[in-house]
Enzyme design. Structure first.
Site, PDB file in Angstrom:
ATOM      1  N   HIS A  70       1.334  -3.629   9.506  1.00  8.38           N
ATOM      2  CA  HIS A  70       2.761  -3.511   9.210  1.00  8.38           C
ATOM      3  C   HIS A  70       3.544  -2.933  10.377  1.00  8.38           C
ATOM      4  CE1 HIS A  70       2.689  -4.507   4.906  1.00  8.38           C
ATOM      5  NE2 HIS A  70       1.549  -3.852   4.851  1.00  8.38           N
TER       6      HIS A  70
ATOM      7  N   HIS B 217       0.841  -1.202   0.000  1.00  9.49           N
ATOM      8  CA  HIS B 217       0.000   0.000   0.000  1.00  9.49           C
ATOM      9  C   HIS B 217       0.879   1.258   0.000  1.00  9.49           C
ATOM     10  CE1 HIS B 217      -3.359  -2.645   0.911  1.00  9.49           C
ATOM     11  NE2 HIS B 217      -4.186  -1.622   0.815  1.00  9.49           N
TER      12      HIS B 217
END
Length: 200
Positions: free
Chosen positions: A155, A113
């Site tokens: 993450h 992303h």
């Protein structure tokens, strides 16, 4: 030293995962973070340019969308290769409910992303040279995407920092090899001709 940095990264990332689940301290904001997540997902960033590629007759729209599609494929290849090599697990607090994932998405480094958001933002800035308000809007969007990855528990911090940096490098490469209008027209004519002859 490296082990200590990894441990610190994991601890800080865990502390910032405030929307990792509906029961997290700020779980009520999880839908907002998920909306940000979708805005940086590969599906809309491939589907919309592909639709415009097929339907638009404007040469400049065609040119930008062909280059954007090439950039998306480049990003998928880079992220897939790096994730496959590094194979870093996602944070333990991550809830596996992401939209349309593949096997390589089980790994955390780098954040796809973030590479995508960073690349799109810098492609826009480099190609359009916008005023400071659109400039700040593009940068802010990419940073919000990055922050949401940690807040959702998807993450670690190093995943998003390196992801944004990789996205910036990808934007420089894509803009350096930017396809001109004539090349994009040839690509469209070739693909459409091929699809018509295949149907026949």
């Amino acid at each position: 030293m490296f082990s200590q940095l990894v441990t610190l990264d994991q601890r800080l990332s865990s502390q910032w995962a405030l929307c990792a689940s509906p029961t997290s301290p700020y779980g009520v904001l999880r839908p907002v973070m998920k909306l940000l997540e979708f805005s940086g997902h590969g599906v809309p960033w491939i589907a919309i340019p592909l639709l415009l590629f097929v339907t638009s007759d404007d040469n400049y729209v065609l040119q930008y969308n062909v280059n954007l599609l090439c950039a998306m494929l480049f990003d998928l290849a880079v992220v897939g290769i790096v994730k496959g090599i590094v194979r870093r697990p996602r944070p333990v607090c991550n809830v596996d409910d992401m939209f349309l994932t593949v096997a390589v998405d089980n790994f955390s480094f780098p954040s796809g992303h973030c590479t995508r958001a960073g690349m799109v933002a810098w492609m826009y800035i480099i190609t359009f040279d916008p005023g400071w308000i659109p400039y700040m809007a593009a940068v802010s969007w990419s940073l919000c995407i990055a922050l949401s990855r940690v807040v959702l528990g998807r993450h670690h911090f190093t995943d998003i920092v390196c992801g944004l940096f990789i996205g910036y490098l990808q934007a420089l490469i894509v803009c350096y090899f930017w396809l001109n209008i004539e090349m994009c027209q040839n690509i469209k004519q070739f693909l459409l001709f091929k699809s018509i002859t295949t149907e026949l």
